[in-house]
Every structure is written in C-alpha cells, then in structure tokens.
Enzyme design. Structure first.
Site, PDB file in Angstrom:
ATOM      1  N   TYR A  52       0.789  -1.991  -0.002  1.00 32.84           N
ATOM      2  CA  TYR A  52       0.379  -0.320   0.007  1.00 32.84           C
ATOM      3  C   TYR A  52       0.934   1.013   0.247  1.00 32.84           C
ATOM      4  O   TYR A  52       0.399   2.185  -0.048  1.00 32.84           O
ATOM      5  CB  TYR A  52      -0.878  -0.009   0.960  1.00 32.84           C
ATOM      6  CG  TYR A  52      -2.401  -1.344   1.017  1.00 32.84           C
ATOM      7  CD1 TYR A  52      -1.883  -1.940   0.461  1.00 32.84           C
ATOM      8  CD2 TYR A  52      -2.588  -1.314   2.737  1.00 32.84           C
ATOM      9  CE1 TYR A  52      -3.196  -3.228   0.259  1.00 32.84           C
ATOM     10  CE2 TYR A  52      -3.378  -2.673   2.776  1.00 32.84           C
ATOM     11  CZ  TYR A  52      -3.939  -3.273   1.270  1.00 32.84           C
ATOM     12  OH  TYR A  52      -4.180  -4.268   1.434  1.00 32.84           O
ATOM     13  N   ILE A 226     -12.428  -5.280   7.601  1.00 35.52           N
ATOM     14  CA  ILE A 226     -11.868  -3.648   7.981  1.00 35.52           C
ATOM     15  C   ILE A 226     -12.254  -2.670   6.900  1.00 35.52           C
ATOM     16  O   ILE A 226     -11.773  -2.753   5.810  1.00 35.52           O
ATOM     17  CB  ILE A 226     -10.279  -4.572   7.254  1.00 35.52           C
ATOM     18  CG1 ILE A 226      -9.911  -5.647   6.139  1.00 35.52           C
ATOM     19  CG2 ILE A 226     -10.190  -5.589   8.700  1.00 35.52           C
ATOM     20  CD1 ILE A 226      -8.645  -5.318   6.154  1.00 35.52           C
ATOM     21  N   LYS A 228     -12.853   0.327   4.571  1.00 35.52           N
ATOM     22  CA  LYS A 228     -11.857   1.566   5.018  1.00 35.52           C
ATOM     23  C   LYS A 228     -12.701   2.597   4.304  1.00 35.52           C
ATOM     24  O   LYS A 228     -13.661   2.811   3.099  1.00 35.52           O
ATOM     25  CB  LYS A 228     -10.789   0.525   3.584  1.00 35.52           C
ATOM     26  CG  LYS A 228     -10.028   1.203   2.665  1.00 35.52           C
ATOM     27  CD  LYS A 228     -10.169   2.446   1.693  1.00 35.52           C
ATOM     28  CE  LYS A 228      -9.920   3.924   1.356  1.00 35.52           C
ATOM     29  NZ  LYS A 228     -10.444   3.823  -0.578  1.00 35.52           N
ATOM     30  N   SER A 229     -12.263   3.748   4.697  1.00 35.35           N
ATOM     31  CA  SER A 229     -12.788   4.930   4.121  1.00 35.35           C
ATOM     32  C   SER A 229     -11.847   6.071   4.707  1.00 35.35           C
ATOM     33  O   SER A 229     -11.293   5.775   5.764  1.00 35.35           O
ATOM     34  CB  SER A 229     -13.991   5.368   4.948  1.00 35.35           C
ATOM     35  OG  SER A 229     -15.111   6.364   4.268  1.00 35.35           O
ATOM     36  N   ARG A 234     -18.201   9.270   7.613  1.00 38.50           N
ATOM     37  CA  ARG A 234     -18.007   7.620   7.103  1.00 38.50           C
ATOM     38  C   ARG A 234     -16.884   6.497   7.799  1.00 38.50           C
ATOM     39  O   ARG A 234     -17.612   4.699   8.283  1.00 38.50           O
ATOM     40  CB  ARG A 234     -17.883   7.305   5.458  1.00 38.50           C
ATOM     41  CG  ARG A 234     -17.942   6.094   5.029  1.00 38.50           C
ATOM     42  CD  ARG A 234     -19.413   4.908   5.227  1.00 38.50           C
ATOM     43  NE  ARG A 234     -20.112   5.899   4.584  1.00 38.50           N
ATOM     44  CZ  ARG A 234     -21.334   5.308   5.084  1.00 38.50           C
ATOM     45  NH1 ARG A 234     -22.073   4.599   5.683  1.00 38.50           N
ATOM     46  NH2 ARG A 234     -22.700   6.069   4.266  1.00 38.50           N
ATOM     47  N   SER A 237     -19.523   6.527  11.033  1.00 45.39           N
ATOM     48  CA  SER A 237     -20.776   5.156  10.630  1.00 45.39           C
ATOM     49  C   SER A 237     -20.483   3.627  10.625  1.00 45.39           C
ATOM     50  O   SER A 237     -20.891   3.025  11.268  1.00 45.39           O
ATOM     51  CB  SER A 237     -21.365   5.962   9.244  1.00 45.39           C
ATOM     52  OG  SER A 237     -22.367   5.039   8.664  1.00 45.39           O
ATOM     53  N   ASN A 238     -19.658   3.403   9.795  1.00 40.22           N
ATOM     54  CA  ASN A 238     -18.652   2.354  10.017  1.00 40.22           C
ATOM     55  C   ASN A 238     -18.861   1.492  11.147  1.00 40.22           C
ATOM     56  O   ASN A 238     -18.976  -0.075  11.438  1.00 40.22           O
ATOM     57  CB  ASN A 238     -17.820   1.967   8.934  1.00 40.22           C
ATOM     58  CG  ASN A 238     -17.877   2.255   7.018  1.00 40.22           C
ATOM     59  OD1 ASN A 238     -19.269   2.606   7.089  1.00 40.22           O
ATOM     60  ND2 ASN A 238     -16.930   3.078   6.304  1.00 40.22           N
TER      61      ASN A 238
END
Length: 259
Positions: A52, A226, A228-229, A234, A237-238
């Site tokens: 990554y 997992i 991702k944002s 968000r 919220s997730n």
C-alpha cells in the site's frame, strides 16, 4: 469514548478486534489524517501492507495518537514479490511503522499463485524471533493452507480474503473454522449491492444504513471486517455497525445473498 477493541477473536499472542480499519488505496500523505480519524472513532485495529506504500503515514498516526502500544492491533503484509527477502521486508515495515513488533503479519498473496511453504517457514521464524505476535496469510485457498501446515506444522492464525454477504460461501467459512484459522474479510462493501431489498429491510428495522448491517453481519458470524474510508463521518458510521445486534433470522437472510 467508544472503543472497538471488543468484540474480538483470540489469535496467537492476544486478541484481534473484529472491527478493523482498512487503508488500501489511502496514499501515504493522506494516511495520518484517515488513521487518526479512525483511532479517534475508537478503532483499535489498523490494517496496512507493504504494497500500500503508506506504512510511514500509518505509523505517524499511531505515534501521534498517544495510545498505549498494547491497546492497538497492527497488521501489515509481505508482498508476494518479496518472497526472497522475507526478513528484510518485516524489518522495513517495522521501521516505517515505528514499531518494535507487529500484532499480525500476513503473506499478502500466494507467490506466483503457489503456497510456498519455504516462504511461510521464514514468516514463522520472524514470529518466533518476536517480530510479530501472530502470522497468517491472505488470499490463500483451503488447499494452500493445508499445504503450509503439512510442510511446516505451523497453521496460519488468519486468512484475509475478499468477503461480503454477496461472496458468502459457507464451505469456505466452515473450512477455515475447522482448521482454526480466523476469517478476515476485506472490501466488505465492494461486491455488495447496498440497495439490496434484504439489506434495506434489515437496516430499516434497526434504524441504521446497509453498510452498518454488513459490518454487523461480519461481527455476528465472528468474521473480522476491515471497512475502509477516508471520510471521518463514514469512518465513524462504519464502526457503529459493530454495535448492531442482528437476530439469527436476519443473519440467515443475509447469508442467503451469497453462494
């Protein structure tokens, strides 16, 4: 403050929070803000990878958080192209993350599509030497996991795979559980239709959104998830999806969206 260290699942050397924060496609320059937002939202499990190219940014957020190291579960991964430099790769990861050990180190993909027990043996040696508490694989089949265990006697603690209600495959889930391997799912929303009537109806019943239902479904099964944002709203919220309790009937209905 909310803390998503629990619910968790036992792995070698500790407990792995079922809710983690994914950092795929988050640039190194953007990682400090995104990971900081996740840590502030209560995530205690951060997932990155050498591939990554954001380990320094992730490490900066961890350092800046002031959280005790033992309160965090940090995962990174060995790229398949680094199969001939296993030890150097984990040492580079630790240096970039600013850590003295990982909580989990994964072989990111089977090198050249092969299980490669010789590579796995070196990963296990890094664990024995204290560089990672737990070690595992990502994107491996059940047969490839069996090949590793037969050759080395060491089972992966985790298999991180693409997973969502749409990709639910009971044979895979049961096969991993029977082998004592934790199922960790990535890209939970990508393959899912967030407008699916089943998900919408369950979301409305709990006064949440369908992404939160998908997170709740993972947690109900004991799967690690997992999401991702980069958006702080968000991200929060997730995470809240991990607090939603689905009925067994709702879980079964969501299972029905898969294979």
């Amino acid at each position: 403050m909310t803390d998503y260290a629990e619910p968790s699942v036992p792995v070698t050397g500790g407990a792995m929070p079922l809710l983690g924060f994914g950092t795929w496609q988050i640039a190194d320059a953007d990682a400090p803000a995104a990971v900081s937002a996740a840590l502030e939202a209560g995530y205690r499990h951060i997932d990155t990878a050498t591939g990554y190219r954001n380990q320094r940014g992730v490490g900066k957020a961890i350092a800046d958080s002031g959280l005790p190291r033992d309160d965090l579960f940090v995962t990174t991964k060995l790229p398949p192209d680094n199969a001939d430099r296993v030890r150097a790769t984990i040492e580079e990861s630790l240096e970039q993350l600013g850590l003295d050990h990982l909580d989990l180190w994964l072989v990111h993909w089977p090198p050249n599509g092969e299980a490669r027990p010789d590579v796995w043996e070196q990963v296990v040696q890094a664990q024995r030497d204290g560089l990672a508490k737990a070690v595992g694989v990502s994107n491996y089949s059940l047969a490839q996991i069996d090949e590793l265990v037969e050759a080395t006697g060491a089972a992966p603690a985790v298999n991180q795979i693409k997973w969502s209600p749409a990709e639910y495959d009971r044979a895979v889930a049961d096969g991993l559980r029977d082998r004592g391997v934790v199922l960790e799912g990535y890209s939970p929303f990508k393959a899912s239709n967030l407008q699916d009537p089943t998900l919408v109806a369950i979301a409305e019943a709990h006064d949440v959104d369908t992404a939160q239902v998908i997170v709740a479904w993972h947690v109900a099964h004991g799967f690690v998830v997992i999401p991702k944002s980069s958006n702080p709203d968000r991200i929060r919220s997730n995470a809240a999806g991990a607090t939603v309790t689905l009925s067994s009937d709702e879980v079964t209905r969501i299972d029905g969206l898969g294979h």
